[in-house]
Design an enzyme around this catalytic site. Structure first.
Site, short mmCIF file in Angstrom:
data_model
loop_
_atom_site.label_atom_id
_atom_site.label_comp_id
_atom_site.label_asym_id
_atom_site.label_seq_id
_atom_site.Cartn_x
_atom_site.Cartn_y
_atom_site.Cartn_z
N CYS A 155 -6.43 1.94 5.67
CA CYS A 155 -6.98 0.80 6.08
C CYS A 155 -6.47 0.43 7.40
O CYS A 155 -5.78 0.94 7.85
CB CYS A 155 -6.58 -0.36 4.85
SG CYS A 155 -4.90 -0.87 4.95
N CYS B 126 -2.68 -0.32 7.20
CA CYS B 126 -1.85 0.78 7.54
C CYS B 126 -2.07 1.48 8.59
O CYS B 126 -1.02 2.21 9.37
CB CYS B 126 -2.30 1.73 6.23
SG CYS B 126 -1.76 0.68 4.75
N GLU C 254 0.70 3.98 1.65
CA GLU C 254 1.21 4.28 3.27
C GLU C 254 2.42 3.45 3.47
O GLU C 254 3.42 4.10 4.42
CB GLU C 254 0.13 4.15 4.10
CG GLU C 254 -1.05 4.92 3.74
CD GLU C 254 -2.00 4.21 3.10
OE1 GLU C 254 -3.20 4.49 3.29
OE2 GLU C 254 -1.61 3.44 2.05
N HIS D 192 0.84 -1.12 -0.05
CA HIS D 192 0.03 0.23 0.02
C HIS D 192 0.84 1.25 0.07
O HIS D 192 2.04 1.20 0.44
CB HIS D 192 -0.79 0.00 1.31
CG HIS D 192 -1.96 -1.16 1.13
ND1 HIS D 192 -3.24 -0.90 1.93
CD2 HIS D 192 -2.06 -2.23 0.64
CE1 HIS D 192 -3.84 -1.80 1.90
NE2 HIS D 192 -3.19 -2.80 1.19
#
Length: 170
Positions: free
Chosen positions: A98, A101, A70, A68
């Site tokens: 999410c 993260c 992040e 992801h």
């Protein structure tokens, strides 16, 4: 490093003068994801008015569920400061994080998160769950949401609309 330990944290929902600037850099990261056919989410880690980490979604390209935006930006930031504790760092992300993260942000002792659009499917700042605001954790991330929200949401909407159109044609 001592200066960072004595800095007063920015409280929740306070927008600083430079937040839009850094969010535009995160949006540029999201555009790179879109160009690769990835969900267009971008992130930029900032320390002392300097970028120390960037990332954009790479789950498809890397075949990695952890890739992801992040997570990539947090890892780059930790490498840059030679420490897993990201004291003094602000993470700018185009989308509400999410739970994975959000957990990484808490683990990294991230002091501040600024994000654009809400994520009604996976959001961990109250859209679905409230990981980032859970009082049970020993660290609290200050959160500012909605910075350049319309631009971030439009980028995601455009991506998914084009994806639906391609699927209907093919």
């Amino acid at each position: 490093m001592d200066d960072l330990l004595t800095q007063k944290p920015i409280p929740d929902d306070v927008v600083t003068d430079s937040d839009a600037y850094w969010m535009r850099l995160a949006l540029a990261q999201a555009e790179q994801a879109a160009a690769l056919g990835e969900v267009p989410v971008g992130a930029v880690a900032v320390l002392n008015e300097s970028v120390i980490g960037t990332g954009f979604n790479r789950k498809e390209a890397d075949l990695d569920p952890l890739a992801h935006a992040e997570m990539i930006a947090l890892k780059a930031a930790a490498t840059a400061v030679h420490n897993w504790r990201l004291i003094g760092v602000t993470l700018y992300c185009t989308l509400e994080p999410c739970p994975m993260c959000a957990g990484a942000m808490i683990q990294a002792r991230l002091p501040r998160l600024v994000y654009g659009a809400r994520d009604t499917r996976f959001g961990a700042d109250g859209s679905v769950v409230s990981v980032l605001r859970a009082p049970e954790f020993n660290h609290r991330v200050a959160i500012t949401s909605g910075v350049l929200e319309e631009e971030a949401a439009a980028l995601l909407q455009r991506f998914f609309q084009e994806l639906r159109e391609r699927r209907m044609k093919g």
